[in-house]
Design a protein around this motif. Sequence first.
Motif, PDB file in Angstrom:
ATOM      1  N   GLU A 182      41.163  38.445  37.570  1.00  0.00           N
ATOM      2  CA  GLU A 182      40.918  39.173  36.329  1.00  0.00           C
ATOM      3  C   GLU A 182      39.878  40.268  36.540  1.00  0.00           C
ATOM      4  OE1 GLU A 182      42.003  35.893  32.893  1.00  0.00           O
ATOM      5  OE2 GLU A 182      39.967  35.975  33.651  1.00  0.00           O
ATOM      6  N   SER A 183      38.878  39.934  37.347  1.00  0.00           N
ATOM      7  CA  SER A 183      37.834  40.907  37.634  1.00  0.00           C
ATOM      8  C   SER A 183      38.410  42.130  38.336  1.00  0.00           C
ATOM      9  CB  SER A 183      36.759  40.239  38.491  1.00  0.00           C
ATOM     10  OG  SER A 183      35.821  41.172  38.911  1.00  0.00           O
ATOM     11  N   ALA A 184      39.318  41.883  39.286  1.00  0.00           N
ATOM     12  CA  ALA A 184      39.957  42.994  39.988  1.00  0.00           C
ATOM     13  C   ALA A 184      40.801  43.816  39.011  1.00  0.00           C
ATOM     14  CB  ALA A 184      40.824  42.463  41.124  1.00  0.00           C
ATOM     15  N   GLN A 185      41.519  43.125  38.143  1.00  0.00           N
ATOM     16  CA  GLN A 185      42.324  43.848  37.145  1.00  0.00           C
ATOM     17  C   GLN A 185      41.429  44.678  36.233  1.00  0.00           C
ATOM     18  OE1 GLN A 185      44.270  40.373  35.444  1.00  0.00           O
ATOM     19  NE2 GLN A 185      46.249  41.087  36.207  1.00  0.00           N
ATOM     20  N   PRO A 201      39.955  31.614  42.442  1.00  0.00           N
ATOM     21  CA  PRO A 201      39.519  31.538  41.042  1.00  0.00           C
ATOM     22  C   PRO A 201      40.193  32.640  40.215  1.00  0.00           C
ATOM     23  CG  PRO A 201      37.631  31.393  42.506  1.00  0.00           C
ATOM     24  CD  PRO A 201      38.825  31.702  43.378  1.00  0.00           C
ATOM     25  N   LYS A 202      40.686  32.244  39.072  1.00  0.00           N
ATOM     26  CA  LYS A 202      41.396  33.186  38.195  1.00  0.00           C
ATOM     27  C   LYS A 202      40.509  34.384  37.865  1.00  0.00           C
ATOM     28  CE  LYS A 202      42.275  32.371  33.815  1.00  0.00           C
ATOM     29  NZ  LYS A 202      41.748  31.418  32.956  1.00  0.00           N
ATOM     30  N   GLU A 203      39.209  34.125  37.749  1.00  0.00           N
ATOM     31  CA  GLU A 203      38.292  35.198  37.380  1.00  0.00           C
ATOM     32  C   GLU A 203      38.245  36.303  38.441  1.00  0.00           C
ATOM     33  OE1 GLU A 203      37.651  32.013  37.261  1.00  0.00           O
ATOM     34  OE2 GLU A 203      36.458  31.465  35.503  1.00  0.00           O
ATOM     35  N   ASN A 204      38.411  35.929  39.710  1.00  0.00           N
ATOM     36  CA  ASN A 204      38.402  36.954  40.756  1.00  0.00           C
ATOM     37  C   ASN A 204      39.542  37.943  40.545  1.00  0.00           C
ATOM     38  OD1 ASN A 204      37.131  34.948  43.489  1.00  0.00           O
ATOM     39  ND2 ASN A 204      36.118  36.542  42.299  1.00  0.00           N
ATOM     40  N   VAL A 215      42.120  42.030  47.533  1.00  0.00           N
ATOM     41  CA  VAL A 215      41.443  40.848  46.977  1.00  0.00           C
ATOM     42  C   VAL A 215      42.255  39.568  47.188  1.00  0.00           C
ATOM     43  CG1 VAL A 215      40.438  39.818  44.905  1.00  0.00           C
ATOM     44  CG2 VAL A 215      40.297  42.299  45.259  1.00  0.00           C
ATOM     45  N   HIS A 264      34.232  38.074  49.299  1.00  0.00           N
ATOM     46  CA  HIS A 264      34.375  38.502  50.701  1.00  0.00           C
ATOM     47  C   HIS A 264      33.833  39.903  50.954  1.00  0.00           C
ATOM     48  CE1 HIS A 264      37.769  39.979  48.503  1.00  0.00           C
ATOM     49  NE2 HIS A 264      38.349  40.540  49.535  1.00  0.00           N
ATOM     50  N   TYR A 269      32.011  34.708  39.090  1.00  0.00           N
ATOM     51  CA  TYR A 269      33.094  35.230  39.929  1.00  0.00           C
ATOM     52  C   TYR A 269      33.494  36.658  39.606  1.00  0.00           C
ATOM     53  CZ  TYR A 269      33.903  30.425  41.429  1.00  0.00           C
ATOM     54  OH  TYR A 269      33.770  29.172  41.943  1.00  0.00           O
ATOM     55  N   LEU A 301      41.577  36.830  50.430  1.00  0.00           N
ATOM     56  CA  LEU A 301      40.975  35.544  50.051  1.00  0.00           C
ATOM     57  C   LEU A 301      41.945  34.399  50.303  1.00  0.00           C
ATOM     58  CD1 LEU A 301      39.101  36.431  46.728  1.00  0.00           C
ATOM     59  CD2 LEU A 301      38.081  35.811  48.918  1.00  0.00           C
ATOM     60  N   PHE A 356      33.560  40.095  44.211  1.00  0.00           N
ATOM     61  CA  PHE A 356      34.484  39.587  45.213  1.00  0.00           C
ATOM     62  C   PHE A 356      33.671  38.910  46.311  1.00  0.00           C
ATOM     63  CE2 PHE A 356      36.683  43.520  43.616  1.00  0.00           C
ATOM     64  CZ  PHE A 356      37.440  42.810  42.695  1.00  0.00           C
ATOM     65  N   PHE A 378      31.961  39.014  33.881  1.00  0.00           N
ATOM     66  CA  PHE A 378      32.346  37.667  33.476  1.00  0.00           C
ATOM     67  C   PHE A 378      31.166  36.719  33.665  1.00  0.00           C
ATOM     68  CE2 PHE A 378      36.079  39.980  34.694  1.00  0.00           C
ATOM     69  CZ  PHE A 378      37.058  39.584  33.798  1.00  0.00           C
TER      70      PHE A 378
END
Lengths: 254, 223
Positions: free
Chosen positions: B119-122, B114-117, B135, A97, A92, B139, A95, A89
């Motif tokens: 979406e990134s995990a998904q 943040p929504k992106e965090n 995640v 953390h 962000y 957080l 992660f 993206f």
Amino acid sequence: MRSMSSYLLSVKNLRVSYNNNVEVLKGVSLNVEKGEKVVIIGPSGSGKSTLLKAIDGLVKIKEGEIFFDGVKVTNDNIIKVRSEIGFVFQNYTLFPHFTLLKNVMFPLQEVKKLSREESEKIASEALESVGLLEKAQSYPFEVSGGQRQRAAIARALALNPKLLLLDEPTSALDPEFVGEVLEILEEIARKGITMIVVTHEIDFAEDVATNVVFIDNGEIIEIGPPSEVLVSPRSERLKKFLSRIIRKKLIYQK
Amino acid sequence: MIDLGFLTSIFPYLIQGLVFTLELSVLGFILGFFLGVTLAVLRLSNDKLLSSISSLYIDLIRGTPLLVQILIIYFGLPSLGLYFDPITAGVLAIGLNSAAYQAEIIRSGIKSIPKENIESAQSLGLTDFKIYKFVVLPLAIRNVIPALTNELVTLVKDSSLVSVIGVAELTRRGEYIIAWTFRPFEVYLLVAMIYFVICYFLSKLSSKLEKVLAVPGFFSAKE
Ligand SMILES: Nc1ncnc2c1ncn2[C@@H]1O[C@H](COP(=O)(O)OP(=O)(O)O)[C@@H](O)[C@H]1O
Ligand SMILES: [Mg+2]
């Protein structure tokens, strides 16, 4: 359901709307062959991010179909499809953390189910390949934006994806960090991975793209090799868009 | 007016009550935390039914006094055949009550990610369960440590309400001493002091915890 096509990705008549009223994608179709590098350009709000997210099952599809690697993408196989598609993206992606090393290791352990040792080995190699091994123990917000994006790319590549999606990977960066990220993208492009990149870096598109797609207002307006789309645009909309980008660039370079 | 010798003599008896106070509030907090996480996740889920059950629970708990909840659990539930000893009833009441407040705290923590965090995990192909476990919750909880500690401090104070069902916690013991000695001012003052020291200590601990768990560089980052 298997299709006979040789496309790695086939998007058919895709329609997406967020609030049931306005269509953000108005029937988009796109085929991507293995090894192709597709660059998507288009004004802000035209639906570029939505298209990438739809391919990865991150937004709900109203109409249309997506085939990935010959198989229709559904709710039942989306987790598997996602594990075969890398996604970087604008911001962000990592992660906050986890250290850079943990960021890369984590999906290897939790998605690919590799052992800790194996994951660490692959993750270290991946970070090394983007020149970040010495930052392995740093946290994302302790490194520069460019290093963050390089690590995000390393994480995606470590999973050995069949397709790599990048959504404006350099747009959030301070100008001095753009070059190092584009360099790495050019390098991996040469290695033959299939990728779809949303970017306004026209030089990058010219160097790397096999196909350039111009999206405006939720529709694909032009598609073709960079030598056509970027050099001799047919539509007024694309002409305007390109001249705006080039003007911005000239102003910036001064 | 204040007799230090007297206060010293009742101090050990009160401190034994403090053990119950801490037991009620800490166990209640822990129960409330796990239930609260569950309620927050359900409330945010796409499942309309689960989400509204969670909302209803939160509204009911927050719209009724803790004292009444304690009384219902200790005196009311036996008529349904459910008997609890006073301590268990106290922990249950505090836990079930705190769950509603902690759910709202944790929900706000989740919404601040943040929504992106997510979406990134998904996009990595993680299951929803793993996304929450690795995640979202780590957080979210970091974001709300001060609010959660505040809730714990509130519970330490509110656990005094459990004295009405006969748990010999700090406040109840103070009342016993007053009944024997008729010296309410000094005794209540000492009881208040003990609450204050505990709550003060907990707040300090919270700032420490916040520092230890802080995401390095996160708050200095501009992007
Ligand atoms: N989560 C969302 N909810 C509602 N509308 C959205 C959402 N995401 C994007 N949009 C809208 O969809 C349109 C296309 O957005 P996007 O795909 O992000 O465009 P681009 O990436 O080309 O800038 C925009 O009008 C945007 O406001
Ligand atoms: Mg976008």
